[in-house]
Design a protein around this motif. Structure first.
Motif, PDB file in Angstrom:
ATOM      1  N   ARG A   1      11.817  86.100 -31.815  1.00 60.39           N
ATOM      2  CA  ARG A   1      10.555  86.836 -31.824  1.00 60.39           C
ATOM      3  C   ARG A   1      10.343  87.548 -30.489  1.00 60.39           C
ATOM      4  O   ARG A   1       9.861  88.678 -30.450  1.00 60.39           O
ATOM      5  CB  ARG A   1       9.394  85.884 -32.139  1.00 60.39           C
ATOM      6  N   GLU A   2      10.711  86.876 -29.397  1.00 56.93           N
ATOM      7  CA  GLU A   2      10.656  87.538 -28.096  1.00 56.93           C
ATOM      8  C   GLU A   2      11.696  88.654 -28.027  1.00 56.93           C
ATOM      9  O   GLU A   2      11.435  89.732 -27.475  1.00 56.93           O
ATOM     10  CB  GLU A   2      10.905  86.530 -26.988  1.00 56.93           C
ATOM     11  N   LEU A   3      12.888  88.397 -28.585  1.00 57.65           N
ATOM     12  CA  LEU A   3      13.949  89.401 -28.560  1.00 57.65           C
ATOM     13  C   LEU A   3      13.551  90.638 -29.348  1.00 57.65           C
ATOM     14  O   LEU A   3      13.820  91.773 -28.922  1.00 57.65           O
ATOM     15  CB  LEU A   3      15.236  88.793 -29.127  1.00 57.65           C
ATOM     16  N   SER A   4      12.900  90.433 -30.505  1.00 57.42           N
ATOM     17  CA  SER A   4      12.484  91.591 -31.305  1.00 57.42           C
ATOM     18  C   SER A   4      11.448  92.421 -30.564  1.00 57.42           C
ATOM     19  O   SER A   4      11.485  93.667 -30.613  1.00 57.42           O
ATOM     20  CB  SER A   4      11.922  91.117 -32.650  1.00 57.42           C
ATOM     21  N   GLN A   5      10.518  91.767 -29.844  1.00 54.89           N
ATOM     22  CA  GLN A   5       9.546  92.509 -29.048  1.00 54.89           C
ATOM     23  C   GLN A   5      10.232  93.289 -27.935  1.00 54.89           C
ATOM     24  O   GLN A   5       9.856  94.434 -27.634  1.00 54.89           O
ATOM     25  CB  GLN A   5       8.515  91.543 -28.461  1.00 54.89           C
TER      26      GLN A   5
ATOM     27  N   VAL B 131      22.337  86.993 -31.375  1.00 58.73           N
ATOM     28  CA  VAL B 131      21.703  86.737 -30.078  1.00 58.73           C
ATOM     29  C   VAL B 131      20.397  85.977 -30.278  1.00 58.73           C
ATOM     30  O   VAL B 131      19.989  85.194 -29.414  1.00 58.73           O
ATOM     31  CB  VAL B 131      21.483  88.060 -29.318  1.00 58.73           C
ATOM     32  N   GLY B 132      19.750  86.158 -31.442  1.00 56.95           N
ATOM     33  CA  GLY B 132      18.518  85.453 -31.739  1.00 56.95           C
ATOM     34  C   GLY B 132      18.668  83.947 -31.838  1.00 56.95           C
ATOM     35  O   GLY B 132      17.666  83.231 -31.833  1.00 56.95           O
ATOM     36  N   TYR B 133      19.895  83.468 -31.919  1.00 58.05           N
ATOM     37  CA  TYR B 133      20.129  82.021 -31.895  1.00 58.05           C
ATOM     38  C   TYR B 133      20.131  81.479 -30.465  1.00 58.05           C
ATOM     39  O   TYR B 133      20.053  80.266 -30.279  1.00 58.05           O
ATOM     40  CB  TYR B 133      21.465  81.689 -32.560  1.00 58.05           C
ATOM     41  N   PHE B 134      20.238  82.351 -29.467  1.00 61.61           N
ATOM     42  CA  PHE B 134      20.316  81.930 -28.070  1.00 61.61           C
ATOM     43  C   PHE B 134      19.111  82.378 -27.252  1.00 61.61           C
ATOM     44  O   PHE B 134      18.817  81.812 -26.212  1.00 61.61           O
ATOM     45  CB  PHE B 134      21.604  82.472 -27.437  1.00 61.61           C
TER      46      PHE B 134
ATOM     47  N   LEU C 170      21.607  85.002 -46.126  1.00 64.46           N
ATOM     48  CA  LEU C 170      20.206  84.575 -46.055  1.00 64.46           C
ATOM     49  C   LEU C 170      20.047  83.472 -45.023  1.00 64.46           C
ATOM     50  O   LEU C 170      19.057  83.435 -44.269  1.00 64.46           O
ATOM     51  CB  LEU C 170      19.730  84.086 -47.427  1.00 64.46           C
ATOM     52  N   LEU C 171      21.034  82.588 -44.952  1.00 66.25           N
ATOM     53  CA  LEU C 171      20.983  81.511 -43.960  1.00 66.25           C
ATOM     54  C   LEU C 171      21.153  82.076 -42.550  1.00 66.25           C
ATOM     55  O   LEU C 171      20.395  81.733 -41.630  1.00 66.25           O
ATOM     56  CB  LEU C 171      22.081  80.494 -44.260  1.00 66.25           C
ATOM     57  N   PHE C 172      22.140  82.962 -42.369  1.00 67.69           N
ATOM     58  CA  PHE C 172      22.425  83.487 -41.032  1.00 67.69           C
ATOM     59  C   PHE C 172      21.283  84.361 -40.518  1.00 67.69           C
ATOM     60  O   PHE C 172      20.832  84.202 -39.374  1.00 67.69           O
ATOM     61  CB  PHE C 172      23.725  84.289 -41.054  1.00 67.69           C
ATOM     62  N   TYR C 173      20.824  85.286 -41.336  1.00 68.72           N
ATOM     63  CA  TYR C 173      19.773  86.205 -40.887  1.00 68.72           C
ATOM     64  C   TYR C 173      18.388  85.552 -40.880  1.00 68.72           C
ATOM     65  O   TYR C 173      17.525  85.933 -40.089  1.00 68.72           O
ATOM     66  CB  TYR C 173      19.737  87.445 -41.779  1.00 68.72           C
ATOM     67  N   GLY C 174      18.172  84.583 -41.769  1.00 71.24           N
ATOM     68  CA  GLY C 174      16.839  84.014 -41.895  1.00 71.24           C
ATOM     69  C   GLY C 174      16.557  82.820 -41.004  1.00 71.24           C
ATOM     70  O   GLY C 174      15.410  82.614 -40.589  1.00 71.24           O
ATOM     71  N   MET C 175      17.598  82.035 -40.670  1.00 73.97           N
ATOM     72  CA  MET C 175      17.371  80.806 -39.916  1.00 73.97           C
ATOM     73  C   MET C 175      16.675  81.037 -38.567  1.00 73.97           C
ATOM     74  O   MET C 175      15.794  80.250 -38.192  1.00 73.97           O
ATOM     75  CB  MET C 175      18.693  80.066 -39.720  1.00 73.97           C
ATOM     76  N   PRO C 176      17.022  82.070 -37.789  1.00 76.03           N
ATOM     77  CA  PRO C 176      16.336  82.250 -36.493  1.00 76.03           C
ATOM     78  C   PRO C 176      14.835  82.488 -36.617  1.00 76.03           C
ATOM     79  O   PRO C 176      14.105  82.251 -35.657  1.00 76.03           O
ATOM     80  CB  PRO C 176      17.035  83.475 -35.885  1.00 76.03           C
ATOM     81  N   TRP C 177      14.376  82.934 -37.781  1.00 74.13           N
ATOM     82  CA  TRP C 177      12.956  83.234 -37.934  1.00 74.13           C
ATOM     83  C   TRP C 177      12.140  82.024 -38.372  1.00 74.13           C
ATOM     84  O   TRP C 177      10.905  82.066 -38.339  1.00 74.13           O
ATOM     85  CB  TRP C 177      12.773  84.369 -38.948  1.00 74.13           C
TER      86      TRP C 177
END
Length: 459
Positions: free
Chosen positions: A162-166, A155-158, A30-37
């Motif tokens: 939100r831009e990466l998902s788009q 990669v969402g940490y770097f 939850l921490l790893f997947y949720g923190m970037p959001w």
């Protein structure tokens, strides 16, 4: 020359330690997947922007010059590892290591599609069929999906996630982002899907030096040999003492649930990751047989040999090694917290103009030119006042500088010394000190940075 390692099919296990292990699986993921959001003041709460050379950690903005904090964090992590290993063995490996966490997730998926230990062994030995292909295919597709989502989150940490998902949805991901998503996803897929215990046995260095961190008073997973031997099968109603047997019924379940395939009854081994699955399954067997729990348990070597109680073992836990590690960890933690809390909201670097050390301007005054680089460590625009001290009569021509949020301003500052004051310093260099103050409206705030330099007066 080479003996092929047999495949390991860990059996599912339930129990107190298994519940804790899955609790940490949920917490870490939850921490790893949720923190970037998570958002913080309109931007990503945790972002390591390598292109802009800024690291955003909640309310902190760090620059490459702040890598000393990263070094301090690594020292803290090492001290914590030493401390907890000395106290209770490989707690990190058994509960929070990414290899353990993702192996648990991948094995859960495998069990859902292919069944538990015996079912998976039969499926692997069976000839290929439509049913086998469907089960294996579902497992592989799920593994690939988890691996790719893990790579995407990494990669969402770097790159702002939100831009990466788009970009992913629009198939416009940059080559480097695509490479790292695939690379990290493939690493997760390979490590948790296939390498598994090989990572813990042969690739992880922790198993090699853990023996230097533990001693006979460290809490580790132990098998009570005096109570369990001689081992052997028997009826539930039979008295083990009457048959000359110990409490171990030699069911081998402790081996079947071990993710690295070792037999804990042979003693503590480098391959043991401290997951305590063998404790859960052995306690379950002891319950069914009507015996006391704890044939396999967390204990110390001295505690098992001498039959100590938990209180006696706890008293021995406060030994010099643990106290030293604990003291160092506490001192380093306090120093780290203090350095972050007292960190200045800006940083100043002074570079003297090397092209012309000094020059004579109107009225015979002597001028030295400097370049000041002011780094704003906050996320609000800031204004700074520049003063200089050290030589009587020194004048500062550039006094106020504005810096954008989390930005860097490079400003040319000239210092002038009147002709009358310069006569006493002909051919000499005098020390000067720049004082840069953060302004809050029209008043100087408490934040002040001082940097030393020199003022040269030519002959």
């Amino acid at each position: 020359m080479y003996q092929k390692q047999p495949d390991i099919y860990p059996r599912a296990v339930k129990g107190w330690f298994a519940t804790w292990r899955w609790t940490f699986v949920w917490l870490t993921q939850l921490l790893f997947y949720g923190m970037p959001w998570l958002q913080w003041d309109g931007r990503q709460a945790l972002l390591f922007d390598l292109e802009a050379q800024r690291f955003y950690i909640l309310g902190l903005v760090l620059y490459p010059q702040d890598l000393i904090l990263l070094a301090a964090l690594l020292v803290l992590s090492a001290l914590a590892l030493f401390f907890f290993t000395a106290v209770a063995g490989r707690l990190w490996c058994g509960y929070t290591c990414p290899q353990t966490v993702y192996t648990e997730i991948f094995m859960w998926v495998e069990r859902k599609f292919e069944g538990d230990r015996i079912a998976r062994m039969r499926l692997d030995q069976a000839p290929w069929s439509a049913a086998k292909l469907a089960r294996k295919g579902a497992t592989q597709l799920s593994w690939v999906a988890i691996g790719l989502f893990t790579g995407f989150s990494f990669v969402g940490y770097f790159t702002p996630i939100r831009e990466l998902s788009q970009a992913v949805l629009g198939l416009t991901v940059t080559p480097w982002n695509s490479f790292w998503i695939l690379f990290y996803g493939a690493a997760t897929y390979g490590n948790a899907g296939y390498l598994r215990e090989q990572m813990c046995k042969y690739m992880c260095p922790y198993a090699r030096f853990q023996s230097a961190l533990i001693d006979k008073d460290s809490l580790v997973i132990t098998y009570d040999r005096a109570r369990g031997e001689p081992r052997g099968s028997r009826s539930r109603k039979a008295s083990p003492a009457a048959q000359g047997l110990g409490d171990c019924i030699d069911c081998t379940l402790c081996v079947q649930v071990c993710p690295t395939g070792i037999d804990i009854r042979d003693g503590l081994q480098n391959e043991c990751i401290g997951c305590a699955a063998c404790i859960d399954v052995c306690n379950d067997v002891m319950d069914k047989m009507g015996y006391a729990k704890g044939l396999i348990r967390y204990s110390t070597e001295n505690g098992v040999v001498n039959g100590w109680s938990k209180l006696q073992m706890f008293k021995r836990a406060l030994r010099p090694r643990v106290l030293i590690y604990g003291g160092l960890l506490s001192a380093a933690s306090v120093a780290f917290a203090a350095s972050v809390a007292l960190r200045s909201p800006f940083q100043v670097d002074v570079v003297k103009d090397r092209g012309a050390l000094a020059r004579v301007v109107e009225d015979g005054a002597i001028e030295n030119v400097y370049r000041l680089q002011i780094m704003n460590r906050t996320e609000q625009p800031q204004t700074y006042r520049i003063d200089a001290q050290g030589v009587p009569g020194l004048e500062v021509r550039t006094e106020v500088v504005k810096t954008p949020p989390a930005g860097i301003s490079s400003v040319v500052v000239s210092l002038r010394l009147p002709y009358s004051a310069a006569q006493a310093l002909l051919g000499q260099s005098a020390p000067v000190q720049f004082e840069v103050s953060l302004l809050d409206g029209t008043r100087a705030a408490a934040a002040v940075q001082r940097e030393k330099s020199t003022f040269f007066v030519p002959r």
